[in-house]
Write an enzyme that holds these catalytic residues in place. Sequence first.
Site, short mmCIF file in Angstrom:
data_model
loop_
_atom_site.label_atom_id
_atom_site.label_comp_id
_atom_site.label_asym_id
_atom_site.label_seq_id
_atom_site.Cartn_x
_atom_site.Cartn_y
_atom_site.Cartn_z
CD GLN A 93 -66.96 39.21 0.91
OE1 GLN A 93 -66.45 38.92 -0.18
NE2 GLN A 93 -66.43 38.87 2.07
CG HIS A 99 -70.41 36.45 5.62
ND1 HIS A 99 -69.48 37.40 5.27
CD2 HIS A 99 -71.54 36.78 4.95
CE1 HIS A 99 -70.02 38.26 4.43
NE2 HIS A 99 -71.28 37.91 4.22
P1 AMP Z 1 -72.95 40.04 2.73
O1 AMP Z 1 -73.80 41.04 2.04
O2 AMP Z 1 -72.94 38.67 2.11
O3 AMP Z 1 -71.56 40.56 3.01
O4 AMP Z 1 -73.66 39.78 4.14
C1 AMP Z 1 -73.38 40.49 5.30
C2 AMP Z 1 -74.56 40.25 6.20
O5 AMP Z 1 -74.19 40.57 7.52
C3 AMP Z 1 -75.79 41.11 5.84
O6 AMP Z 1 -76.89 40.25 5.59
C4 AMP Z 1 -75.98 41.98 7.08
O7 AMP Z 1 -77.33 42.19 7.38
C5 AMP Z 1 -75.27 41.15 8.15
N1 AMP Z 1 -74.75 41.93 9.27
C6 AMP Z 1 -73.94 43.02 9.20
N2 AMP Z 1 -73.63 43.45 10.44
C7 AMP Z 1 -74.24 42.59 11.30
C8 AMP Z 1 -74.31 42.50 12.73
N3 AMP Z 1 -73.67 43.37 13.52
N4 AMP Z 1 -75.04 41.51 13.26
C9 AMP Z 1 -75.68 40.62 12.48
N5 AMP Z 1 -75.65 40.64 11.14
C10 AMP Z 1 -74.94 41.62 10.55
#
Ligand code: AMP
Length: 113
Positions: A93, A99
């Site tokens: 995460q 999410h």
């Molecule tokens: P996690 O690693 O499960 O916390 O996933 C976070 C996800 O959010 C990652 O796949 C990122 O690429 C995505 N992410 C982070 N910032 C943004 C943003 N501003 N818009 C769209 N996706 C994002």
Amino acid sequence: MDCIFCKIVEGTVPSNKVYEDEKIVAFKDINPEAPVHIVIIPKEHIESVKELDDNNAQIVSHIILAAKKIAKDLGISESGFRIVNNCGKDGGQTVPHLHFHLLGGRDMQWPPG
Ligand code: AMP
Ligand code: ZN
């Protein structure tokens, strides 16, 4: 609060939204791992699965049902899809706002590694 996903909910950070209702927002992942890669979040700031309890866990079924609809809308329902939650450091995460990832459009492989 300095939370990128709260800012997406507020609209102060732009996103490519594919679905929104009174409780959740879904948008395209900025760094997609698959042809379809959607991030689905509650509008309420909940840090992770660890902060879920009997009072707020119904948001998860709401998100799963939205994921099912989004998968259909984006044409990956027939071919199949994966819904992923990462929790905490070893879970991968990186954004501390609950999410779920909706991934599809290719063979996702299992185990994921
Ligand atoms: P996690 O690693 O499960 O916390 O996933 C976070 C996800 O959010 C990652 O796949 C990122 O690429 C995505 N992410 C982070 N910032 C943004 C943003 N501003 N818009 C769209 N996706 C994002
Ligand atoms: Zn937040």
